[in-house]
Each structure stands twice: as C-alpha cells, then as structure tokens.
Design a protein around this motif. Sequence first.
Motif, PDB file in Angstrom:
ATOM      1  N   SER A  15      60.062 -14.870  47.375  1.00 58.32           N
ATOM      2  CA  SER A  15      59.992 -14.703  48.865  1.00 58.32           C
ATOM      3  C   SER A  15      59.304 -15.677  49.627  1.00 58.32           C
ATOM      4  O   SER A  15      58.378 -16.298  49.093  1.00 58.32           O
ATOM      5  CB  SER A  15      59.364 -13.230  49.194  1.00 58.32           C
ATOM      6  N   ILE A  16      60.057 -16.170  50.435  1.00 57.69           N
ATOM      7  CA  ILE A  16      59.360 -17.568  51.313  1.00 57.69           C
ATOM      8  C   ILE A  16      59.752 -17.622  52.825  1.00 57.69           C
ATOM      9  O   ILE A  16      60.122 -16.455  53.184  1.00 57.69           O
ATOM     10  CB  ILE A  16      60.284 -18.752  50.518  1.00 57.69           C
ATOM     11  N   SER A  17      59.401 -18.439  53.438  1.00 57.99           N
ATOM     12  CA  SER A  17      59.472 -18.531  54.774  1.00 57.99           C
ATOM     13  C   SER A  17      59.016 -17.582  55.698  1.00 57.99           C
ATOM     14  O   SER A  17      59.697 -17.226  56.579  1.00 57.99           O
ATOM     15  CB  SER A  17      61.188 -18.958  55.095  1.00 57.99           C
ATOM     16  N   ALA A  18      57.861 -17.144  55.776  1.00 58.41           N
ATOM     17  CA  ALA A  18      57.315 -16.310  56.332  1.00 58.41           C
ATOM     18  C   ALA A  18      57.015 -16.664  57.989  1.00 58.41           C
ATOM     19  O   ALA A  18      56.276 -17.866  57.975  1.00 58.41           O
ATOM     20  CB  ALA A  18      56.055 -15.783  55.757  1.00 58.41           C
ATOM     21  N   THR A  19      57.344 -15.760  58.667  1.00 58.39           N
ATOM     22  CA  THR A  19      57.249 -15.908  60.102  1.00 58.39           C
ATOM     23  C   THR A  19      56.698 -15.030  60.892  1.00 58.39           C
ATOM     24  O   THR A  19      57.571 -13.804  60.827  1.00 58.39           O
ATOM     25  CB  THR A  19      58.394 -16.605  61.018  1.00 58.39           C
ATOM     26  N   PRO A  20      55.723 -15.105  61.469  1.00 58.70           N
ATOM     27  CA  PRO A  20      55.145 -13.766  62.337  1.00 58.70           C
ATOM     28  C   PRO A  20      55.727 -13.759  63.549  1.00 58.70           C
ATOM     29  O   PRO A  20      56.053 -14.502  64.203  1.00 58.70           O
ATOM     30  CB  PRO A  20      53.636 -13.902  62.298  1.00 58.70           C
ATOM     31  N   SER A  21      55.830 -12.127  64.314  1.00 55.83           N
ATOM     32  CA  SER A  21      56.098 -12.068  65.659  1.00 55.83           C
ATOM     33  C   SER A  21      54.801 -12.449  66.316  1.00 55.83           C
ATOM     34  O   SER A  21      53.773 -12.715  65.624  1.00 55.83           O
ATOM     35  CB  SER A  21      56.441 -10.532  65.890  1.00 55.83           C
ATOM     36  N   ALA A  22      55.027 -12.717  67.808  1.00 56.13           N
ATOM     37  CA  ALA A  22      53.926 -13.267  68.477  1.00 56.13           C
ATOM     38  C   ALA A  22      52.855 -12.383  68.291  1.00 56.13           C
ATOM     39  O   ALA A  22      51.615 -12.815  68.178  1.00 56.13           O
ATOM     40  CB  ALA A  22      54.422 -13.266  70.042  1.00 56.13           C
ATOM     41  N   ASN A  23      52.722 -11.053  68.088  1.00 47.34           N
ATOM     42  CA  ASN A  23      51.371 -10.088  68.213  1.00 47.34           C
ATOM     43  C   ASN A  23      51.143 -10.085  66.573  1.00 47.34           C
ATOM     44  O   ASN A  23      50.146  -9.299  66.253  1.00 47.34           O
ATOM     45  CB  ASN A  23      51.620  -8.862  68.907  1.00 47.34           C
ATOM     46  N   GLY A  24      51.822 -10.544  65.473  1.00 46.53           N
ATOM     47  CA  GLY A  24      51.602 -10.071  64.242  1.00 46.53           C
ATOM     48  C   GLY A  24      51.987  -9.214  63.657  1.00 46.53           C
ATOM     49  O   GLY A  24      51.708  -8.788  62.400  1.00 46.53           O
ATOM     50  N   SER A  25      52.753  -8.047  64.345  1.00 49.70           N
ATOM     51  CA  SER A  25      52.941  -6.824  63.970  1.00 49.70           C
ATOM     52  C   SER A  25      54.290  -6.815  63.185  1.00 49.70           C
ATOM     53  O   SER A  25      54.251  -5.785  62.255  1.00 49.70           O
ATOM     54  CB  SER A  25      53.233  -5.771  65.094  1.00 49.70           C
ATOM     55  N   ARG A  26      54.989  -7.913  63.073  1.00 44.69           N
ATOM     56  CA  ARG A  26      56.235  -7.921  62.262  1.00 44.69           C
ATOM     57  C   ARG A  26      56.122  -9.248  61.526  1.00 44.69           C
ATOM     58  O   ARG A  26      55.779 -10.381  62.385  1.00 44.69           O
ATOM     59  CB  ARG A  26      57.533  -7.878  63.030  1.00 44.69           C
ATOM     60  N   ILE A  27      56.810  -9.246  60.430  1.00 46.75           N
ATOM     61  CA  ILE A  27      56.789 -10.793  59.611  1.00 46.75           C
ATOM     62  C   ILE A  27      58.340 -10.659  59.235  1.00 46.75           C
ATOM     63  O   ILE A  27      58.898  -9.794  58.460  1.00 46.75           O
ATOM     64  CB  ILE A  27      55.921 -10.691  58.437  1.00 46.75           C
ATOM     65  N   LEU A  28      58.872 -11.696  59.555  1.00 41.86           N
ATOM     66  CA  LEU A  28      60.408 -12.024  59.189  1.00 41.86           C
ATOM     67  C   LEU A  28      60.372 -13.063  57.830  1.00 41.86           C
ATOM     68  O   LEU A  28      59.398 -13.960  58.010  1.00 41.86           O
ATOM     69  CB  LEU A  28      61.154 -12.707  60.204  1.00 41.86           C
ATOM     70  N   PHE A  29      60.789 -12.925  56.914  1.00 38.71           N
ATOM     71  CA  PHE A  29      60.754 -13.705  55.678  1.00 38.71           C
ATOM     72  C   PHE A  29      62.132 -13.798  55.071  1.00 38.71           C
ATOM     73  O   PHE A  29      63.218 -12.672  54.937  1.00 38.71           O
ATOM     74  CB  PHE A  29      59.846 -13.362  54.650  1.00 38.71           C
ATOM     75  N   SER A  30      62.376 -14.622  54.072  1.00 36.80           N
ATOM     76  CA  SER A  30      63.623 -14.582  53.304  1.00 36.80           C
ATOM     77  C   SER A  30      63.223 -14.272  51.639  1.00 36.80           C
ATOM     78  O   SER A  30      62.228 -14.682  51.360  1.00 36.80           O
ATOM     79  CB  SER A  30      64.462 -15.845  53.603  1.00 36.80           C
ATOM     80  N   SER A  31      64.214 -13.707  50.872  1.00 40.82           N
ATOM     81  CA  SER A  31      63.962 -13.414  49.635  1.00 40.82           C
ATOM     82  C   SER A  31      65.142 -13.392  48.805  1.00 40.82           C
ATOM     83  O   SER A  31      66.159 -13.014  49.140  1.00 40.82           O
ATOM     84  CB  SER A  31      63.101 -12.034  49.653  1.00 40.82           C
ATOM     85  N   ARG A  32      65.007 -13.546  47.454  1.00 43.38           N
ATOM     86  CA  ARG A  32      65.828 -13.285  46.550  1.00 43.38           C
ATOM     87  C   ARG A  32      65.617 -11.978  45.750  1.00 43.38           C
ATOM     88  O   ARG A  32      66.491 -11.721  44.890  1.00 43.38           O
ATOM     89  CB  ARG A  32      66.053 -14.493  45.484  1.00 43.38           C
ATOM     90  N   ALA A  33      64.560 -11.484  45.920  1.00 40.91           N
ATOM     91  CA  ALA A  33      64.132 -10.031  45.410  1.00 40.91           C
ATOM     92  C   ALA A  33      65.402  -9.102  45.545  1.00 40.91           C
ATOM     93  O   ALA A  33      66.106  -9.102  46.752  1.00 40.91           O
ATOM     94  CB  ALA A  33      62.871  -9.684  45.797  1.00 40.91           C
ATOM     95  N   THR A  34      65.611  -8.286  44.558  1.00 43.09           N
ATOM     96  CA  THR A  34      66.770  -7.220  44.855  1.00 43.09           C
ATOM     97  C   THR A  34      66.251  -5.846  44.785  1.00 43.09           C
ATOM     98  O   THR A  34      66.829  -4.982  44.960  1.00 43.09           O
ATOM     99  CB  THR A  34      67.459  -7.192  43.562  1.00 43.09           C
ATOM    100  N   ASP A  35      64.758  -5.788  45.054  1.00 44.29           N
ATOM    101  CA  ASP A  35      64.292  -4.345  44.936  1.00 44.29           C
ATOM    102  C   ASP A  35      63.305  -4.282  46.377  1.00 44.29           C
ATOM    103  O   ASP A  35      62.607  -3.385  46.309  1.00 44.29           O
ATOM    104  CB  ASP A  35      63.342  -4.293  43.688  1.00 44.29           C
TER     105      ASP A  35
END
Length: 106
Positions: free
Chosen positions: A66-86
């Motif tokens: 899992s990589i490329s973590a990006t927080p929302s402006a207030n940090g309540s949500r995190i967007l990321f990409s992953s190859r994990a299947t679970d």
Amino acid sequence: MASAVMSSSGRLAAGGRYVSFYSSASDLAPRDGNGIGSDVFVRDLNTGRTTAVSTTPAGATGNGDSISATPSANGSRILFSSRATDLGVDPGDGHEHLFVRCLRNC
C-alpha cells in the motif's frame, strides 16, 4: 517509535496536525506484523500516535503493498493505493486499487 526501515512520501494535512506516509517498517503501529511490503500510516503530531491505515476489516495490515497516502484537509480521511486483496471488495483483477479510509467524524 523509532524504526531502522525507511518511510516515504509523507504528506501533511492542511491543518498541520496529521501526516500520512507509507513504510515497510513493522514496528510503527500495533498489529502491523504482516512483513509484506509497505503499509500506509497516519501520525497525529499532537499526540504522537501512529495508526495503520491500510488495514483489513479485522484491523490487520493488508496482504500487499500500500502506497501513495494523501490526507484530506482536516486529516479525517486518507486516500491511498494498494495491491492488497483483503482491504475490501477484491475485484480479482490483480491491479492496484484506490481506497479511502475514514479515521474519524465521517
């Protein structure tokens, strides 16, 4: 917590309290013992608490990078990409997918 393993791509939320990043270290947060590639984390700079974000519904870290973590402006949500299947619904296509994790007040 200190780790001898590299962490990368730290991104600070607009408010300056939360930083998201990915790392292959296995000693940054509880239940991060999968030993598989990198995982996404968020650190609360006020409390010093680090939380694993790329987790399964049961709370364990995912079974793929899992990589490329990006927080929302207030940090309540995190967007990321992953190859994990679970981490959620796996379409079974073997590709990397985007995930959004709600950490609080969502």
